[in-house]
Design a protein around this motif. Sequence first.
Motif, PDB file in Angstrom:
ATOM      1  N   GLN A 284      11.697  57.830  50.025  1.00 40.01           N
ATOM      2  CA  GLN A 284      10.974  56.781  49.304  1.00 40.01           C
ATOM      3  C   GLN A 284      10.797  55.589  50.233  1.00 40.01           C
ATOM      4  OE1 GLN A 284      13.231  55.404  45.944  1.00 40.01           O
ATOM      5  NE2 GLN A 284      11.667  53.972  45.277  1.00 40.01           N
ATOM      6  N   LEU A 285       9.646  54.956  50.182  1.00 38.82           N
ATOM      7  CA  LEU A 285       9.377  53.766  50.982  1.00 38.82           C
ATOM      8  C   LEU A 285       9.512  52.546  50.087  1.00 38.82           C
ATOM      9  CD1 LEU A 285       8.377  52.568  53.705  1.00 38.82           C
ATOM     10  CD2 LEU A 285       6.068  52.692  52.729  1.00 38.82           C
ATOM     11  N   LEU A 286      10.421  51.641  50.446  1.00 33.40           N
ATOM     12  CA  LEU A 286      10.583  50.383  49.722  1.00 33.40           C
ATOM     13  C   LEU A 286       9.867  49.292  50.498  1.00 33.40           C
ATOM     14  CD1 LEU A 286      14.344  50.535  48.672  1.00 33.40           C
ATOM     15  CD2 LEU A 286      12.335  51.245  47.372  1.00 33.40           C
ATOM     16  N   GLU A 287       9.275  48.364  49.803  1.00 33.87           N
ATOM     17  CA  GLU A 287       8.410  47.346  50.402  1.00 33.87           C
ATOM     18  C   GLU A 287       9.131  46.256  51.195  1.00 33.87           C
ATOM     19  OE1 GLU A 287       5.058  47.258  50.635  1.00 33.87           O
ATOM     20  OE2 GLU A 287       5.092  49.268  49.781  1.00 33.87           O
ATOM     21  N   GLY A 288      10.434  46.136  51.058  1.00 29.08           N
ATOM     22  CA  GLY A 288      11.150  45.116  51.815  1.00 29.08           C
ATOM     23  C   GLY A 288      12.512  44.855  51.216  1.00 29.08           C
ATOM     24  N   PRO A 289      13.196  43.810  51.690  1.00 24.58           N
ATOM     25  CA  PRO A 289      14.545  43.507  51.216  1.00 24.58           C
ATOM     26  C   PRO A 289      14.630  43.282  49.706  1.00 24.58           C
ATOM     27  CG  PRO A 289      14.032  42.200  53.153  1.00 24.58           C
ATOM     28  CD  PRO A 289      12.778  42.899  52.754  1.00 24.58           C
ATOM     29  N   ALA A 290      13.629  42.658  49.118  1.00 24.30           N
ATOM     30  CA  ALA A 290      13.656  42.425  47.669  1.00 24.30           C
ATOM     31  C   ALA A 290      13.667  43.751  46.915  1.00 24.30           C
ATOM     32  CB  ALA A 290      12.471  41.573  47.245  1.00 24.30           C
ATOM     33  N   ALA A 291      12.952  44.735  47.411  1.00 23.32           N
ATOM     34  CA  ALA A 291      12.931  46.051  46.773  1.00 23.32           C
ATOM     35  C   ALA A 291      14.284  46.744  46.904  1.00 23.32           C
ATOM     36  CB  ALA A 291      11.819  46.905  47.369  1.00 23.32           C
ATOM     37  N   VAL A 292      14.977  46.523  48.018  1.00 19.26           N
ATOM     38  CA  VAL A 292      16.327  47.073  48.195  1.00 19.26           C
ATOM     39  C   VAL A 292      17.260  46.455  47.162  1.00 19.26           C
ATOM     40  CG1 VAL A 292      18.327  47.206  49.741  1.00 19.26           C
ATOM     41  CG2 VAL A 292      16.018  47.585  50.641  1.00 19.26           C
ATOM     42  N   LEU A 293      17.164  45.149  46.975  1.00 24.81           N
ATOM     43  CA  LEU A 293      18.009  44.476  45.990  1.00 24.81           C
ATOM     44  C   LEU A 293      17.665  44.922  44.570  1.00 24.81           C
ATOM     45  CD1 LEU A 293      18.158  40.905  47.558  1.00 24.81           C
ATOM     46  CD2 LEU A 293      19.793  42.784  47.779  1.00 24.81           C
ATOM     47  N   ASP A 294      16.388  45.152  44.295  1.00 26.26           N
ATOM     48  CA  ASP A 294      15.985  45.671  42.983  1.00 26.26           C
ATOM     49  C   ASP A 294      16.568  47.064  42.745  1.00 26.26           C
ATOM     50  OD1 ASP A 294      14.538  43.374  42.447  1.00 26.26           O
ATOM     51  OD2 ASP A 294      12.596  44.275  42.957  1.00 26.26           O
ATOM     52  N   LEU A 295      16.507  47.917  43.758  1.00 25.01           N
ATOM     53  CA  LEU A 295      17.072  49.255  43.641  1.00 25.01           C
ATOM     54  C   LEU A 295      18.578  49.170  43.407  1.00 25.01           C
ATOM     55  CD1 LEU A 295      16.880  52.348  43.815  1.00 25.01           C
ATOM     56  CD2 LEU A 295      17.186  52.113  46.290  1.00 25.01           C
ATOM     57  N   THR A 296      19.246  48.292  44.135  1.00 27.06           N
ATOM     58  CA  THR A 296      20.690  48.106  43.973  1.00 27.06           C
ATOM     59  C   THR A 296      21.013  47.680  42.542  1.00 27.06           C
ATOM     60  OG1 THR A 296      20.927  47.490  46.300  1.00 27.06           O
ATOM     61  CG2 THR A 296      22.701  46.830  44.818  1.00 27.06           C
ATOM     62  N   ALA A 297      20.250  46.740  42.018  1.00 25.68           N
ATOM     63  CA  ALA A 297      20.478  46.270  40.651  1.00 25.68           C
ATOM     64  C   ALA A 297      20.266  47.396  39.640  1.00 25.68           C
ATOM     65  CB  ALA A 297      19.563  45.089  40.338  1.00 25.68           C
ATOM     66  N   SER A 298      19.252  48.210  39.841  1.00 28.23           N
ATOM     67  CA  SER A 298      19.004  49.304  38.896  1.00 28.23           C
ATOM     68  C   SER A 298      20.120  50.344  38.961  1.00 28.23           C
ATOM     69  CB  SER A 298      17.632  49.936  39.132  1.00 28.23           C
ATOM     70  OG  SER A 298      17.599  50.640  40.328  1.00 28.23           O
ATOM     71  N   ILE A 299      20.637  50.604  40.151  1.00 28.42           N
ATOM     72  CA  ILE A 299      21.766  51.535  40.282  1.00 28.42           C
ATOM     73  C   ILE A 299      22.997  50.960  39.596  1.00 28.42           C
ATOM     74  CG2 ILE A 299      23.387  52.566  41.940  1.00 28.42           C
ATOM     75  CD1 ILE A 299      20.962  52.940  43.832  1.00 28.42           C
ATOM     76  N   GLN A 300      23.243  49.667  39.772  1.00 28.37           N
ATOM     77  CA  GLN A 300      24.385  49.027  39.114  1.00 28.37           C
ATOM     78  C   GLN A 300      24.253  49.095  37.593  1.00 28.37           C
ATOM     79  OE1 GLN A 300      24.287  45.152  40.951  1.00 28.37           O
ATOM     80  NE2 GLN A 300      26.002  45.671  42.280  1.00 28.37           N
ATOM     81  N   ARG A 301      23.057  48.847  37.065  1.00 35.33           N
ATOM     82  CA  ARG A 301      22.848  48.932  35.615  1.00 35.33           C
ATOM     83  C   ARG A 301      23.108  50.351  35.118  1.00 35.33           C
ATOM     84  NH1 ARG A 301      18.682  45.343  36.812  1.00 35.33           N
ATOM     85  NH2 ARG A 301      17.172  47.038  37.013  1.00 35.33           N
ATOM     86  N   ARG A 302      22.612  51.334  35.869  1.00 34.78           N
ATOM     87  CA  ARG A 302      22.827  52.731  35.478  1.00 34.78           C
ATOM     88  C   ARG A 302      24.313  53.067  35.475  1.00 34.78           C
ATOM     89  NH1 ARG A 302      20.787  56.326  39.678  1.00 34.78           N
ATOM     90  NH2 ARG A 302      22.939  56.301  40.321  1.00 34.78           N
ATOM     91  N   LEU A 303      25.037  52.624  36.485  1.00 32.29           N
ATOM     92  CA  LEU A 303      26.470  52.903  36.552  1.00 32.29           C
ATOM     93  C   LEU A 303      27.225  52.234  35.409  1.00 32.29           C
ATOM     94  CD1 LEU A 303      27.143  52.598  40.382  1.00 32.29           C
ATOM     95  CD2 LEU A 303      27.144  54.683  39.000  1.00 32.29           C
TER      96      LEU A 303
END
Length: 67
Positions: free
Chosen positions: A40-59
Amino acid sequence: MATEAAAWAAVLVRRHLVHAMVPVPTGHWLVQHKPNGPVQLLEGPAAVLDLTASIQRRLRTVRPDSR
């Protein structure tokens, strides 16, 4: 923000929540969730932080605090 994204990427990989996360010179990030899975291609650091937040919510929904 780039430093924070790199730190979170290292945590996600170390804890086996994603298989690989690699920054590329354009500022984008490549993410592979599972070995031999699609990249998957993420658009930049903000997208990495968004992905991290979504993983944390899922966990948190899967493993709620025991308090």
